[in-house]
Design a protein around this motif. Sequence first.
Motif, mmCIF file in Angstrom:
data_model
loop_
_atom_site.group_PDB
_atom_site.id
_atom_site.type_symbol
_atom_site.label_atom_id
_atom_site.label_comp_id
_atom_site.label_asym_id
_atom_site.label_seq_id
_atom_site.Cartn_x
_atom_site.Cartn_y
_atom_site.Cartn_z
ATOM 1 N N ILE A 1 0.848 -1.184 0.000
ATOM 2 C CA ILE A 1 0.000 0.000 0.000
ATOM 3 C C ILE A 1 0.888 1.240 0.000
ATOM 4 N N ALA A 2 0.321 2.312 -0.483
ATOM 5 C CA ALA A 2 0.956 3.625 -0.421
ATOM 6 C C ALA A 2 0.131 4.467 0.536
ATOM 7 N N TYR A 3 0.777 5.448 1.145
ATOM 8 C CA TYR A 3 0.058 6.327 2.064
ATOM 9 C C TYR A 3 0.579 7.751 1.938
ATOM 10 N N LEU A 4 -0.264 8.683 2.331
ATOM 11 C CA LEU A 4 0.076 10.100 2.347
ATOM 12 C C LEU A 4 -0.599 10.689 3.579
ATOM 13 N N ILE A 5 0.166 11.333 4.434
ATOM 14 C CA ILE A 5 -0.374 11.975 5.632
ATOM 15 C C ILE A 5 -0.250 13.477 5.450
ATOM 16 N N ALA A 6 -1.344 14.190 5.682
ATOM 17 C CA ALA A 6 -1.354 15.641 5.513
ATOM 18 C C ALA A 6 -2.116 16.281 6.659
ATOM 19 N N CYS A 7 -1.692 17.486 7.031
ATOM 20 C CA CYS A 7 -2.465 18.234 8.021
ATOM 21 C C CYS A 7 -3.719 18.762 7.327
ATOM 22 N N THR A 8 -4.771 18.964 8.101
ATOM 23 C CA THR A 8 -6.053 19.328 7.504
ATOM 24 C C THR A 8 -6.479 20.758 7.821
ATOM 25 N N ASP A 9 -5.564 21.559 8.384
ATOM 26 C CA ASP A 9 -5.894 22.949 8.677
ATOM 27 C C ASP A 9 -6.132 23.718 7.385
ATOM 28 N N ASP A 10 -7.212 24.460 7.344
ATOM 29 C CA ASP A 10 -7.514 25.245 6.149
ATOM 30 C C ASP A 10 -6.538 26.403 5.956
ATOM 31 N N ASP A 11 -5.910 26.864 7.045
ATOM 32 C CA ASP A 11 -5.018 28.012 6.921
ATOM 33 C C ASP A 11 -3.577 27.617 6.589
ATOM 34 N N THR A 12 -3.334 26.316 6.370
ATOM 35 C CA THR A 12 -1.998 25.858 5.993
ATOM 36 C C THR A 12 -1.866 25.875 4.476
ATOM 37 N N ASP A 13 -0.782 26.439 3.985
ATOM 38 C CA ASP A 13 -0.517 26.502 2.553
ATOM 39 C C ASP A 13 -0.524 25.086 1.969
ATOM 40 N N GLU A 14 -1.157 24.903 0.843
ATOM 41 C CA GLU A 14 -1.294 23.589 0.202
ATOM 42 C C GLU A 14 0.047 22.869 0.050
ATOM 43 N N ASP A 15 1.095 23.594 -0.285
ATOM 44 C CA ASP A 15 2.412 22.990 -0.472
ATOM 45 C C ASP A 15 3.030 22.480 0.826
ATOM 46 N N TYR B 1 3.369 19.711 15.595
ATOM 47 C CA TYR B 1 2.090 20.055 14.968
ATOM 48 C C TYR B 1 0.979 19.387 15.765
ATOM 49 N N THR B 2 0.142 20.184 16.399
ATOM 50 C CA THR B 2 -0.894 19.645 17.278
ATOM 51 C C THR B 2 -2.269 19.580 16.614
ATOM 52 N N GLY B 3 -2.355 20.010 15.376
ATOM 53 C CA GLY B 3 -3.643 20.031 14.680
ATOM 54 C C GLY B 3 -4.054 18.670 14.125
ATOM 55 N N ARG B 4 -5.182 18.664 13.440
ATOM 56 C CA ARG B 4 -5.733 17.454 12.841
ATOM 57 C C ARG B 4 -4.906 17.058 11.625
ATOM 58 N N ARG B 5 -4.892 15.774 11.356
ATOM 59 C CA ARG B 5 -4.212 15.250 10.175
ATOM 60 C C ARG B 5 -5.043 14.113 9.592
ATOM 61 N N ARG B 6 -4.777 13.804 8.340
ATOM 62 C CA ARG B 6 -5.517 12.754 7.622
ATOM 63 C C ARG B 6 -4.511 11.885 6.878
ATOM 64 N N ILE B 7 -4.758 10.579 6.937
ATOM 65 C CA ILE B 7 -3.959 9.657 6.147
ATOM 66 C C ILE B 7 -4.841 9.121 5.022
ATOM 67 N N ALA B 8 -4.301 9.148 3.831
ATOM 68 C CA ALA B 8 -4.923 8.508 2.670
ATOM 69 C C ALA B 8 -4.080 7.280 2.371
ATOM 70 N N TYR B 9 -4.716 6.158 2.088
ATOM 71 C CA TYR B 9 -3.970 4.938 1.771
ATOM 72 C C TYR B 9 -4.696 4.173 0.675
#
Length: 83
Positions: free
Chosen positions: A4-18, A53-61
């Motif tokens: 499997i592949a995975y990608l973890i990203a923070c989900t804050d709307d105020d964080t720059d996409e990059d 980083y104490t905010g929410r994050r999401r993993i896609a797999y």
Amino acid sequence: MPQIAYLIACTDDDTDEDHRVMSRGTQTLADGQDPAAFAADRLAQNRVEHSYYTGRRRIAYWPHELGAPLPRTAPAEAQHLDG
């Protein structure tokens, strides 16, 4: 053994996409290992590794063919888990 592949990203709307992606990679699972359980464990490990980083994050797999290039973004068929 499934890959499997995975990608973890923070989900804050105020964080720059990059700057949202925190981790990405691939993992070969043991026979019978649940991909959702792996994702939950990887998400918890990421929270420790990136404790600043104490905010929410999401993993896609998603299923990933061994040796195939890892995409920059998760495909539409990816499963998601928030944490």
